[in-house]
Enzyme design. Sequence first.
Site, PDB file in Angstrom:
ATOM      1  N   LYS B 171       0.850  -1.175   0.000  1.00 26.97           N
ATOM      2  CA  LYS B 171       0.000   0.000   0.000  1.00 26.97           C
ATOM      3  C   LYS B 171       0.897   1.239   0.000  1.00 26.97           C
ATOM      4  CE  LYS B 171      -0.146   1.333   4.687  1.00 26.97           C
ATOM      5  NZ  LYS B 171      -0.789   1.808   5.843  1.00 26.97           N
ATOM      6  N   ASP B 200      -1.337  -6.403   2.303  1.00 32.49           N
ATOM      7  CA  ASP B 200      -1.931  -5.646   3.394  1.00 32.49           C
ATOM      8  C   ASP B 200      -1.531  -6.426   4.633  1.00 32.49           C
ATOM      9  OD1 ASP B 200      -3.473  -4.579   5.373  1.00 32.49           O
ATOM     10  OD2 ASP B 200      -5.193  -4.225   4.084  1.00 32.49           O
ATOM     11  N   HIS B 201      -0.496  -5.954   5.333  1.00 33.21           N
ATOM     12  CA  HIS B 201       0.094  -6.827   6.357  1.00 33.21           C
ATOM     13  C   HIS B 201      -0.885  -7.142   7.482  1.00 33.21           C
ATOM     14  CE1 HIS B 201       0.968  -2.825   7.995  1.00 33.21           C
ATOM     15  NE2 HIS B 201       0.843  -3.413   9.156  1.00 33.21           N
ATOM     16  N   LYS B 205      -2.139 -11.113   9.879  1.00 33.13           N
ATOM     17  CA  LYS B 205      -2.151 -11.329  11.336  1.00 33.13           C
ATOM     18  C   LYS B 205      -2.982 -12.560  11.675  1.00 33.13           C
ATOM     19  CE  LYS B 205      -0.497  -7.225  13.040  1.00 33.13           C
ATOM     20  NZ  LYS B 205       0.750  -7.356  13.757  1.00 33.13           N
ATOM     21  N   GLU B 239      -3.003   4.613  16.915  1.00 32.83           N
ATOM     22  CA  GLU B 239      -1.555   4.608  17.096  1.00 32.83           C
ATOM     23  C   GLU B 239      -1.210   5.670  18.112  1.00 32.83           C
ATOM     24  OE1 GLU B 239       0.781   3.816  13.162  1.00 32.83           O
ATOM     25  OE2 GLU B 239      -1.029   4.917  12.689  1.00 32.83           O
ATOM     26  N   ASP B 258      -4.676   6.468   4.429  1.00 36.20           N
ATOM     27  CA  ASP B 258      -3.589   5.609   4.873  1.00 36.20           C
ATOM     28  C   ASP B 258      -4.107   4.329   5.524  1.00 36.20           C
ATOM     29  OD1 ASP B 258      -0.876   5.028   5.289  1.00 36.20           O
ATOM     30  OD2 ASP B 258      -0.977   5.756   7.356  1.00 36.20           O
ATOM     31  N   HIS B 263      -6.870  -1.138   5.505  1.00 35.41           N
ATOM     32  CA  HIS B 263      -7.001  -2.003   6.684  1.00 35.41           C
ATOM     33  C   HIS B 263      -8.430  -2.066   7.221  1.00 35.41           C
ATOM     34  CE1 HIS B 263      -2.792  -1.896   6.413  1.00 35.41           C
ATOM     35  NE2 HIS B 263      -2.563  -0.818   7.137  1.00 35.41           N
TER      36      HIS B 263
END
Lengths: 371, 509
Positions: B171, B200-201, B205, B239, B258, B263
């Site tokens: 991304k 898309d990390h 998960k 975050e 972002d 996500h």
Amino acid sequence: MSMLLEGTNASAVNAAISVERHRLGATSTGMVLTFVIVTDELSQSEATRAATFAANQHPCRIIVVIPRPGRGKPQLDAEVWVGDREGPGETVKLRLKGPLARQQASVVLPLLLPDTPVVVWWPADAPAVPADDQVGRMANRRITDASTARRPLADLTGRTTSYHPGDTDLAWTRTTPWRSVLATALDEPHEQIIAATVSGERNNPSATLLAAWLQARLKVPAVVKNSRGPGITGVVLKTKNGDIGLSRHDGRLAELTRTHGLSRKAPLPRRELRELVSEELRRLDADEIYAETLAELAKGLGEPARKSRSAKAPVRSSKVAATPASTAGAKPIAKRSPATRPARRKVAAKDPSASPAQPTTATKAKRKASK
Amino acid sequence: MAVQQTNPLRDLNDRRLPRVAGPCALVLFGVTGDLSRKKLLPAIYDLANRGLLPPTFALVGFARRDWADQDFAQIAEESVRAHCRTPFHEDVWEQLSSGMRFVAGSFDSDEAFIELAHVLSDLDRVRGTNGNHAFYLSIPPGFFPTVIDKLRTSGLSANDAGSWRRVIVEKPFGHDLKSAQELNKIVDDVFPPGSVFRIDHYLGKETVQNLLAVRFANTMFEPIWNNKYVDHVEITMAEDIGIGSRAGYYDGIGAARDVIQNHLLQLLALTAMEEPVSFNAEQIRLEKEKVFSAIKLPTDLSRHTVRGQYSAGWQGGEPVKGFLEEDGIPKTSKTDTFAAIKLEIDSRRWAGVPFYLRTGKRLGRRVTEIAVVFKRAPHLPFSATDTEELGSNALVIRVQPDEGITIKFGSKVPGTQMEVRDVTMDFAYGDSFTESSPEAYERLILDVLLGEPPLFPRHREVEMSWEILDPILNHWATHGRPDTYEAGTWGPPEADEMLARDGREWRRP
């Protein structure tokens, strides 16, 4: 911190665990299984360490049962650890003295966690039929270790007849990295394999299992050759046009070679007990490939497999069972006398559990469903 | 010569044998970047250490540095030693680094790509990578067209029968629908859709994958997973850090582009989708696309969306700068560092259940979670004072940190009085299963090398999510400035008002 209870019983041990847990403020458990280790004073400490390592990934209650038979009154002594440096779970060491040493189930049963799997491990001196053992009967998974037996190969041969779904042996676990690298090697295009040789230390049950697995999967004769070790030192898959070889002489780094190709190195370190135990706890369902491998072993190594496959029923030579240690020999063994066949069949019919070649539970269930 | 097709040593029942990638070479563009050093190189080492890469695996670094192969191997070793998850073993490293090469050059240099082609064919020969090449573009998206074009002209994108080419992009997948379509066109013109892996990390998960297991492997959740029982869903990614040194990238992009576009909308789709016919890439993608196509934006965007910018404040005991005081950010920037939006899904299952999505920088703490908040019991046979402390039941999927699941429900407080209060029941993921959760990048890189794409968004999904976000971004661009919130808090008061209008309040994550 550990708590020592002498001359106690199972409900007092349960109460002690509960008190310790509250003292630590950890009321929830989140434990996924009960891990019972039946062992002697000699190997209990190493086995407990390995189990504790595994418990870091698999929070569990570890119950170490140490029978100490002898004369005198029956007595139960217990040591209890909760949390702390012993890992996230709970560890209970039980010493069963006097006649109590033979009543392990009575102590273990009340200490099992509710509604979660039970795994039992005999680091040494496993019972002849693990599934028939009083503790083994309570377990979903029973772990033995042929390599610690006095006669490892004889012990392994015993497993071929005592197998029940849920049984597994650390000698089999030790073959996993080898099997993985070999499977990777055959992912690439290769010629038809016509024979397999496994070299390993004398009396190494893992080498024998690896050979039996290769013979079962590749349907070609596989034999075991003795080497100086350590452990398994190499595998050669023979094709009509050269060999595929995998060798490891230092117990760490293996080299994969092809007669007409490139040679490559792959890390293949011998694993420690704790890593083996962790692998065992990863899957708790019956290991069908292990069952197949044992069945192949029962037929004998080095056997031209096609012949036995064409026979109607899986046949085992009584000679193999009688002289089990000979399975390690490089020469083909297990000459079959037709006269022994009916007798073996009869035995198999009487005791269906005795033969791993019997249909697995899964196929049995399928049959039922199709009716 | 009789070559065998299937591998007799592999068996689906043999679950001890790990899935090991086949022979291949991975080309890493942008190997000097932060992501490469902190995540990708360590993840590749961890894969090798777990025996999941074949002995033939080769890694080629590509960057504008005057390095030789050994220099690259040494730099890589330093970052692996600093960031790997599993213990460092010399043997493993030796084997891995013997297959490492470096190609120096800029992204528009023909010579560099000719050299790259040369290095790759050399690796095919001496290392045995069999012509299978994956290209990881860990580079700013501005360079995509150049690199993709060079891959095409140098013939690197073409494969022979029996080998494969794959391209991995990170991304952002564009900054609006139009740019995303252009980007997709550039990539899809050169590589077939099945060979393009958009990373898309978050989707790598464990917990995100567990969301599907929890929903579709159990009986007790699915019956209540609908508008009869669910009051609303909150998806939060917070975050505690600011934008740090990413001013150049972040200014003009903002929190919504972002984070929400990729996500949060992916998490929403996985939470809301119907059961896929099977657990394969195509079926999961179909279900996710159905969710995206049923998403409805609020009619009044100023009442149901909020954006914010953090001002100076105290974050966890330390004084921090406001967004407009950060280095490289113009004083007049309208970039959002906080975004909260309300979405609805027009389907029988979800009609009337709002999905609140929020994300931001410099919030209370670092946390990502999906909270499914249930309706209150229709009747309480207790007196009002007994249940004063009782909130709504909730099922919370904690994506990070402390991956796991929390269920919140009411329970009686011990004592003679009848008093019902909220309690939580936790399932902690990290410690209940035997493998400590692998880093998301390990999983994703392995999936790419195995060619198994169930978790990678396809270009249609990317475009659909821009279609959802574009009207909101346009609205914001033409209406005023972001609201401000003090750093270290849970966002601007306007975000609380947004939920208060619906008679709800945010969960404190």
